[in-house]
Design a protein around this motif. Sequence first.
Motif, PDB file in Angstrom:
ATOM      1  N   VAL A   1      70.576 -26.188 -29.645  1.00 19.53           N
ATOM      2  CA  VAL A   1      70.776 -27.406 -28.867  1.00 19.53           C
ATOM      3  C   VAL A   1      70.379 -28.635 -29.664  1.00 19.53           C
ATOM      4  N   GLN A   2      69.308 -28.526 -30.458  1.00 18.96           N
ATOM      5  CA  GLN A   2      68.770 -29.692 -31.152  1.00 18.96           C
ATOM      6  C   GLN A   2      69.452 -29.975 -32.482  1.00 18.96           C
ATOM      7  N   PHE A   3      70.409 -29.123 -32.885  1.00 20.49           N
ATOM      8  CA  PHE A   3      71.078 -29.319 -34.170  1.00 20.49           C
ATOM      9  C   PHE A   3      72.593 -29.341 -34.002  1.00 20.49           C
ATOM     10  N   LYS A   4      73.261 -29.995 -34.959  1.00 20.79           N
ATOM     11  CA  LYS A   4      74.712 -29.945 -35.001  1.00 20.79           C
ATOM     12  C   LYS A   4      75.146 -28.545 -35.439  1.00 20.79           C
ATOM     13  N   THR A   5      76.236 -28.057 -34.852  1.00 19.80           N
ATOM     14  CA  THR A   5      76.750 -26.749 -35.231  1.00 19.80           C
ATOM     15  C   THR A   5      77.171 -26.758 -36.699  1.00 19.80           C
ATOM     16  N   LYS A   6      76.768 -25.719 -37.422  1.00 19.78           N
ATOM     17  CA  LYS A   6      77.089 -25.642 -38.852  1.00 19.78           C
ATOM     18  C   LYS A   6      77.778 -24.317 -39.142  1.00 19.78           C
ATOM     19  N   LYS A   7      78.853 -24.389 -39.943  1.00 24.36           N
ATOM     20  CA  LYS A   7      79.565 -23.183 -40.363  1.00 24.36           C
ATOM     21  C   LYS A   7      79.350 -22.982 -41.862  1.00 24.36           C
TER      22      LYS A   7
ATOM     23  N   ASN B   1      63.399 -18.210 -40.666  1.00 23.28           N
ATOM     24  CA  ASN B   1      63.973 -17.126 -41.461  1.00 23.28           C
ATOM     25  C   ASN B   1      64.912 -16.260 -40.618  1.00 23.28           C
ATOM     26  N   PHE B   2      65.923 -15.693 -41.268  1.00 21.14           N
ATOM     27  CA  PHE B   2      66.858 -14.817 -40.576  1.00 21.14           C
ATOM     28  C   PHE B   2      67.406 -13.788 -41.563  1.00 21.14           C
ATOM     29  N   THR B   3      67.914 -12.698 -41.017  1.00 22.64           N
ATOM     30  CA  THR B   3      68.598 -11.662 -41.798  1.00 22.64           C
ATOM     31  C   THR B   3      69.801 -11.206 -40.988  1.00 22.64           C
ATOM     32  N   ILE B   4      70.984 -11.166 -41.630  1.00 22.17           N
ATOM     33  CA  ILE B   4      72.194 -10.794 -40.893  1.00 22.17           C
ATOM     34  C   ILE B   4      73.168 -10.090 -41.841  1.00 22.17           C
ATOM     35  N   PRO B   5      73.845  -9.018 -41.386  1.00 19.60           N
ATOM     36  CA  PRO B   5      74.830  -8.325 -42.236  1.00 19.60           C
ATOM     37  C   PRO B   5      76.053  -9.204 -42.494  1.00 19.60           C
ATOM     38  N   VAL B   6      76.535  -9.246 -43.740  1.00 19.80           N
ATOM     39  CA  VAL B   6      77.701 -10.055 -44.095  1.00 19.80           C
ATOM     40  C   VAL B   6      78.571  -9.318 -45.111  1.00 19.80           C
ATOM     41  N   LYS B   7      79.813  -9.782 -45.188  1.00 18.03           N
ATOM     42  CA  LYS B   7      80.734  -9.393 -46.246  1.00 18.03           C
ATOM     43  C   LYS B   7      81.318 -10.666 -46.837  1.00 18.03           C
ATOM     44  N   VAL B   8      81.921 -10.544 -48.012  1.00 19.49           N
ATOM     45  CA  VAL B   8      82.597 -11.692 -48.606  1.00 19.49           C
ATOM     46  C   VAL B   8      83.713 -12.158 -47.664  1.00 19.49           C
ATOM     47  N   ASN B   9      83.836 -13.478 -47.510  1.00 21.74           N
ATOM     48  CA  ASN B   9      84.841 -14.143 -46.661  1.00 21.74           C
ATOM     49  C   ASN B   9      84.466 -14.143 -45.183  1.00 21.74           C
ATOM     50  N   ASP B  10      83.303 -13.623 -44.805  1.00 23.14           N
ATOM     51  CA  ASP B  10      82.815 -13.815 -43.441  1.00 23.14           C
ATOM     52  C   ASP B  10      82.425 -15.279 -43.255  1.00 23.14           C
ATOM     53  N   THR B  11      82.257 -15.679 -42.006  1.00 23.29           N
ATOM     54  CA  THR B  11      81.814 -17.038 -41.706  1.00 23.29           C
ATOM     55  C   THR B  11      80.602 -16.976 -40.787  1.00 23.29           C
ATOM     56  N   LEU B  12      79.503 -17.607 -41.200  1.00 21.21           N
ATOM     57  CA  LEU B  12      78.303 -17.691 -40.375  1.00 21.21           C
ATOM     58  C   LEU B  12      78.301 -19.004 -39.619  1.00 21.21           C
ATOM     59  N   VAL B  13      77.906 -18.945 -38.355  1.00 23.62           N
ATOM     60  CA  VAL B  13      77.826 -20.141 -37.517  1.00 23.62           C
ATOM     61  C   VAL B  13      76.387 -20.282 -37.030  1.00 23.62           C
ATOM     62  N   PHE B  14      75.803 -21.470 -37.199  1.00 20.00           N
ATOM     63  CA  PHE B  14      74.423 -21.748 -36.805  1.00 20.00           C
ATOM     64  C   PHE B  14      74.451 -22.652 -35.577  1.00 20.00           C
ATOM     65  N   LEU B  15      73.810 -22.194 -34.492  1.00 24.98           N
ATOM     66  CA  LEU B  15      73.882 -22.893 -33.211  1.00 24.98           C
ATOM     67  C   LEU B  15      72.493 -23.114 -32.630  1.00 24.98           C
TER      68      LEU B  15
END
Length: 258
Positions: free
Chosen positions: A68-74, A52-66
């Motif tokens: 070592v064991q996973f492929k980077t996801k945007k 689970n995670f919580t992060i501040p965002v606005k419309v048109n922002d881009t989240l990046v998930f990083l």
Amino acid sequence: MLVLLVFQGALAQESPSKDLRGKVLANGEDVTGVVVRNATSKRATITDAEGNFTIPVKVNDTLVFLAVQFKTKKLPVTRLIYNTSFVNVPLEPFVNELQEVVVQPFDLTGDLSKDAEKLELPQDVSAEALGLPNARQKIPTQSERKLQQATYGKFHLGMILTPPLDPIINAISGRTKMLKERVAVDRKYAQTQRVQQSIVDSLFIDTLKIPKERIADFMYFCEADPNFDGVVNSGDQLRVWQFMIDKSEAYRENNGLE
């Protein structure tokens, strides 16, 4: 009328920041500590043991998930995602294919369950295994030993091996002060090394945008910050990571790495 329409259009595009809650999914893989970074606002967080995670965002922002064991996801924050109360983010495992390894010359099969039975492990003769009273005693560094000798003199089996005047002479000459400063430098360096070793190189390179050959120099840059000790000693991993993100931006700007 045209001005009013343009103004209303601008308001429609602008959205306030909100906390987006979500969870990363990975088909049984460990999802603890995945870095979730808002590439637009430069804010970041990490997932808990359940992903689970919580992060501040606005419309048109881009989240990046990083991780070592996973492929980077945007993940672009569309209006649909922005308006939802919870988002699930599936991640793909990162598989690093190794070249073929020949194990036959060592009479191994490649099956760990079988090969482990053939291994002759040395008997554990550590202090803890033998139950010695000094098993958990911290071994002093060379600088700490020199400081102890300069302050209290040399002892062996309860006997003083140096004259009692030595500690006084060392204090007057400044040797004791010099050794205290050296011990402090050694401890600070060891602390910096622990922080660096707790972060994989891929996070330095991909997330913090620090070239591999400049990681050590970047860590020295962080160490020079008077807030570094307090942040590290807080034990708050998220606070440490946010500190590293902030310092990486300053380091890249100072060194023309943007």
